[in-house]
Design a protein around this motif. Structure first.
Motif, PDB file in Angstrom:
ATOM      1  N   ILE A   1       0.668  -1.220  -0.057  1.00 32.26           N
ATOM      2  CA  ILE A   1      -0.086   0.047   0.061  1.00 32.26           C
ATOM      3  C   ILE A   1       0.850   1.096   0.012  1.00 32.26           C
ATOM      4  O   ILE A   1       1.914   1.434   0.596  1.00 32.26           O
ATOM      5  N   VAL A   2       0.377   2.246  -0.760  1.00 29.00           N
ATOM      6  CA  VAL A   2       1.040   3.681  -0.808  1.00 29.00           C
ATOM      7  C   VAL A   2      -0.231   4.498  -0.273  1.00 29.00           C
ATOM      8  O   VAL A   2      -1.062   4.737  -1.403  1.00 29.00           O
ATOM      9  N   PHE A   3      -0.157   5.193   0.596  1.00 31.87           N
ATOM     10  CA  PHE A   3      -1.315   6.212   0.984  1.00 31.87           C
ATOM     11  C   PHE A   3      -0.698   7.687   0.619  1.00 31.87           C
ATOM     12  O   PHE A   3       0.432   7.869   0.055  1.00 31.87           O
TER      13      PHE A   3
ATOM     14  N   ARG B   1      -0.369  10.185   2.364  1.00 32.75           N
ATOM     15  CA  ARG B   1       0.576  10.693   3.572  1.00 32.75           C
ATOM     16  C   ARG B   1       0.887   9.898   4.431  1.00 32.75           C
ATOM     17  O   ARG B   1      -0.012   8.485   4.422  1.00 32.75           O
ATOM     18  N   TYR B   2       1.668   9.682   5.447  1.00 36.02           N
ATOM     19  CA  TYR B   2       2.180   9.180   6.458  1.00 36.02           C
ATOM     20  C   TYR B   2       2.376   7.719   6.014  1.00 36.02           C
ATOM     21  O   TYR B   2       2.366   6.624   6.792  1.00 36.02           O
ATOM     22  N   SER B   3       3.061   7.297   4.756  1.00 32.54           N
ATOM     23  CA  SER B   3       3.301   5.881   4.373  1.00 32.54           C
ATOM     24  C   SER B   3       4.739   5.284   4.816  1.00 32.54           C
ATOM     25  O   SER B   3       4.837   4.575   5.089  1.00 32.54           O
ATOM     26  N   VAL B   4       5.580   6.421   5.148  1.00 31.48           N
ATOM     27  CA  VAL B   4       6.780   5.894   5.402  1.00 31.48           C
ATOM     28  C   VAL B   4       7.233   6.254   6.989  1.00 31.48           C
ATOM     29  O   VAL B   4       6.297   7.128   7.476  1.00 31.48           O
ATOM     30  N   LEU B   5       8.020   5.450   7.666  1.00 31.92           N
ATOM     31  CA  LEU B   5       8.350   5.585   9.045  1.00 31.92           C
ATOM     32  C   LEU B   5       9.103   6.781   9.092  1.00 31.92           C
ATOM     33  O   LEU B   5      10.276   6.835   8.770  1.00 31.92           O
ATOM     34  N   PRO B   6       8.701   7.859   9.997  1.00 30.62           N
ATOM     35  CA  PRO B   6       9.526   8.834  10.194  1.00 30.62           C
ATOM     36  C   PRO B   6      10.681   8.862  10.787  1.00 30.62           C
ATOM     37  O   PRO B   6      11.615   9.569  10.852  1.00 30.62           O
ATOM     38  N   HIS B   7      10.781   7.660  11.608  1.00 31.62           N
ATOM     39  CA  HIS B   7      12.022   7.705  12.655  1.00 31.62           C
ATOM     40  C   HIS B   7      12.847   6.778  12.088  1.00 31.62           C
ATOM     41  O   HIS B   7      13.991   6.489  12.591  1.00 31.62           O
TER      42      HIS B   7
ATOM     43  N   HIS C   1      11.608  13.358   6.749  1.00 30.93           N
ATOM     44  CA  HIS C   1      11.299  14.792   6.828  1.00 30.93           C
ATOM     45  C   HIS C   1      12.177  15.667   5.886  1.00 30.93           C
ATOM     46  O   HIS C   1      11.790  16.976   6.027  1.00 30.93           O
TER      47      HIS C   1
ATOM     48  N   ALA D   1       7.825   5.545  -0.541  1.00 38.64           N
ATOM     49  CA  ALA D   1       6.798   4.772   0.009  1.00 38.64           C
ATOM     50  C   ALA D   1       6.587   3.381  -1.113  1.00 38.64           C
ATOM     51  O   ALA D   1       6.507   2.198  -0.721  1.00 38.64           O
TER      52      ALA D   1
END
Lengths: 271, 260
Positions: B77-79, B81-87, B139, B150
């Motif tokens: 899945i690719v949304f 937004r928020y698809s990848v983990l920011p950390h 970011h 993503a």
């Protein structure tokens, strides 16, 4: 002419405006202290700076006549040890219960009402119970800190864990992660910087509970000392001690903020 | 055998019918774009494919078996937004799938194994044009680069179907065109099966092999939820002319206005 709401001070003015109230407070204190000491040289309420300097010299750099300890440092060590143990255990419990209840709906259903209920108990009201249960030793004082701040930490971190976007939890599952792996690789690392923020917020309360417990039952510690010398109206000791506690609180907060920025750049970059 | 099969598929929430009587088959390697007015169930349909929503009635089959009712590695899945983990850095984001697979308990790889996973992840980053950004956090990446990341992350798992939920909706037009090329290239090279939801009808005409238009065939203005949407157009892309595009757009707009 710009409206007041649209006018901003420059960097120099910002610093100057920030320092001004401190300077004013100092001047007011000096004037008041001088006036009182002029009327009565033995006045203890607003001691002069030299009297406070003497007190600091006596407390920090000369061994106590009774015990041979350097009292300020012994008190500081005792208090900071209690604070570190109390806050450390609270942070660990906040982390574990916050993640479990924030991530697993079944754990949340089972534990959330209890945690909410416990968080409403005023910690100071059960201080006598702690003294009865754990005696007057170190455990009771540390327990007060733990009972005082753990519910807040758990509830805050539970909320933070629930705020992790659902997209990321779904994403982890599409990458093959099981529940444990989602906690280990997604929730835990994202909660850590938020744990530091929550601990910074709770440190004020932690100090409050520490000093309260020390005031009632202790033989050393910053809170113990303040309440001990209160009997002799020793403002020359109390004021430097309060300033020292404030400085310690500031230093701890500053170091935690710095550590968080250094260790979790992704958290501070995107906020 | 069809990779995705729907037999009389319905989705209802209480008395609100979102989708009704869907019947279709999708073969492996097809690139289906889903368009339609807001509220016409295309995102709901994608969620059923993903497993976060279950069908109310009828069948939705993946490789002949009912589609799992929770997300797993069969579907990427690719949304928007928020698809990848920011950390995690870009490289760590792409390595994650393999690390989770290799080490069930700690979800992390070390030493020589890590090196091998790293090389595979770097190759994937290169194929989406992110090799230089491997050590950056999300970011620090632009919106388009985050979506490239993503996609790379999702493809590491070689999913049976890849779901794209308005993946380019937040991007500038120029970046969006680059992303179209990227997706088409990856689809051709890797033989992917793709479902993409988009707001942009023109995008649906340009990308993919097959266009589905979700629309309500029966619409009661007093009760917009009484009837569900169906697939009103199922067109092979390339065969449709400008007139069809205009007609679909007009119908979708009419539905949107009635439902608003």
């Amino acid at each position: 002419m710009k409206k007041l709401i649209n006018r901003h001070p420059g960097p120099v003015a910002t610093w100057a405006l920030g320092l001004l109230p401190f300077a004013l407070l100092l001047v007011v204190y000096l004037l008041a202290s001088d006036a009182r000491l002029e009327a009565n040289p033995n006045d203890k309420l607003l001691p002069s700076f030299s009297a406070m300097g003497d007190a600091i010299q006596r407390m920090a750099f000369e061994p106590s006549k009774r015990s041979g300890e350097y009292l300020l440092w012994a008190d500081t060590l005792a208090s900071l040890t209690r604070l570190a143990i109390g806050v450390g255990i609270s942070a660990l419990m906040g982390l574990i219960f916050g993640i479990v209840t924030g991530t697993l709906p079944y754990a949340r259903a089972g534990l959330s009402p209890l945690i909410t209920g416990l968080s409403l108990v005023p910690p100071m009201a059960i201080l006598p119970i702690l003294f009865i249960l754990f005696g007057l030793g170190e455990l009771a004082k540390v327990m007060l800190i733990i009972i005082g701040i753990t519910p807040f930490l758990i509830r805050d971190l539970q909320q933070r864990a629930r705020e992790i976007p659902a997209e990321q939890v779904i994403k982890m599952q599409t990458l093959g992660a099981n529940t444990w792996q989602i906690i280990l690789r997604l929730v835990w690392p994202q909660i850590m910087p938020r744990l530091i923020s929550a601990v910074r917020l709770s440190l004020g309360s932690a100090w409050l509970f520490l000093i309260a417990a020390e005031a009632i039952a202790a033989t050393e510690g910053l809170g113990y000392r303040i309440f001990l010398v209160r009997r002799y109206l020793s403002m020359d000791v109390i004021l430097p001690y309060v300033l020292w506690i404030t400085l310690l609180a500031f230093a701890i907060d500053f170091l935690l903020a710095r550590y968080s920025r250094w260790r979790y750049p992704w958290f501070h970059g995107s906020h | 055998m069809a990779i995705i099969e729907m037999n009389n598929l319905w989705k209802e929430y209480g008395d609100q019918v979102v989708l009704e009587r869907l019947d279709a088959e999708v073969q492996e390697g097809e690139f289906v774009t889903l368009v339609g007015a807001s509220g016409c169930g295309k995102t709901t349909f994608l969620k059923m494919l993903l497993g976060t929503e279950s069908p109310s009635r009828g069948e939705l089959l993946l490789d002949g078996a009912p589609i799992p009712d929770q997300p797993d590695e069969t579907r990427g899945i690719v949304f928007q937004r928020y698809s990848v983990l920011p950390h995690l850095s870009a490289l760590e984001n792409v390595m994650l799938a393999d690390e989770l697979h290799r080490h069930k308990l700690i979800g992390r790889a070390f030493g020589g194994k890590r090196k091998a996973l790293k090389d595979a992840a770097m190759a994937m980053l290169e194929s989406v044009g992110l090799a230089q950004a491997a050590d950056k956090y999300p970011h620090q990446l632009s919106g388009g680069m985050q979506q490239r990341l993503a996609i790379a992350q999702a493809l590491m798992k070689r999913p049976r179907i890849l779901l794209l939920d308005e993946p380019f909706g937040a991007l500038d037009p120029g970046i969006r065109r680059d992303m179209h090329h990227l997706v088409l290239d990856l689809w051709r090279q890797q033989g992917l099966t793709i479902f993409m939801v988009t707001h942009d009808l023109a995008e649906g005409f340009y990308l993919g092999t097959r266009l589905w238009v979700f629309d309500k065939t029966r619409l009661d203005p007093q009760a917009p939820g009484a009837y569900g949407a169906r697939i009103t157009y199922d067109l092979p892309v390339g065969d449709c002319d400008k007139g069809t595009l205009t007609a679909i757009q007009a119908q979708a707009d009419a539905t949107a206005r009635t439902m608003a």
